[in-house]
Design an enzyme around this catalytic site. Sequence first.
Site, PDB file in Angstrom:
ATOM      1  N   VAL A 202     -30.849 -27.185 -34.025  1.00 29.97           N
ATOM      2  CA  VAL A 202     -31.473 -28.605 -34.273  1.00 29.97           C
ATOM      3  C   VAL A 202     -32.742 -28.393 -35.153  1.00 29.97           C
ATOM      4  CG1 VAL A 202     -32.934 -30.125 -33.018  1.00 29.97           C
ATOM      5  CG2 VAL A 202     -30.769 -29.267 -31.738  1.00 29.97           C
ATOM      6  N   LYS A 203     -32.713 -29.489 -36.075  1.00 25.36           N
ATOM      7  CA  LYS A 203     -33.730 -29.485 -36.948  1.00 25.36           C
ATOM      8  C   LYS A 203     -34.661 -30.779 -36.517  1.00 25.36           C
ATOM      9  CE  LYS A 203     -34.920 -30.732 -41.709  1.00 25.36           C
ATOM     10  NZ  LYS A 203     -34.197 -31.181 -43.129  1.00 25.36           N
TER      11      LYS A 203
END
Length: 291
Positions: A202-203
Amino acid sequence: MAENEEKLLDKNNDLNMANLFDNKSFFLKGSDHMSWGMKNRMSRIFNPKTGRTVMLAFDHGSVLASTDGLDRLDASIQPLIHFTDSIMCTRGAVRSVLPPTSRKPLCLRFSVASTELSELNDDCIIDIVDAIRLNASAIGVTVALGDKYEAKTIRNLVSAADNGYKYDIPIIGITSISKQDSNADYYAMVARVCAENGANIVKTYYTEKNFRKIINKCPVPVIVAGGKKMPEQKALEFCYRAIDEGAAGIDVGRNVFQSLSPIAMIKAISAIVHDNLSPDDACQLYRELSS
């Protein structure tokens, strides 16, 4: 005798449960049960010694009309590639700028369409075959919770994840710039939704308060977006806080290629991420390298 055997069995079960949680088969959070191909690609993106990555992002041109420092991708980006762990860019930039001899893992911007001239997030995803052609180590899809296109972006993520699992290409769930309050509760929700729907990474964005809530609620590695250009000292302090509070990497763009000394800056950030250098020491390193 039976009672002693039962106690021994209980003790062994306790030990087995401890081993289940303590002895991980892979160095990244939430990745134990991945296939070999997935783990291989994840270990390209993240340094196996530190479990972290410095990702150089230059996919801004797919959304923004103009970004200072990216007028000439060949001049601004090619000298930096050697000093990063992985890159995030579009397929057009790969084919026009990235040397085919580069061995840096490619995180391919996979959801594209709307720009700043229209409503953001009305995105589509590209064909997984092209990601395979480009030897992508991961593909990144934007997710926009609370947005008009929320359902569409989640469908994009699910579709990309289906293909990612099929071909062993990890998925990066990318938190969209949002109209919602930019607090830890919101970003923790986006991170969890991304992970629950198939994202392997996840960014997201760093929050000044309760950032650990995002890390704790997300069962996969979290990379923090570098955001807008900041003074070098402030940017290095930001990177240190994010890593110190549990981020598995920094996805940095403008704070590197808009710096007065981009190579010195990315080296200083890498020293924070991989060597736990303090912000003051990293700033001193930046000054020495840029002089």
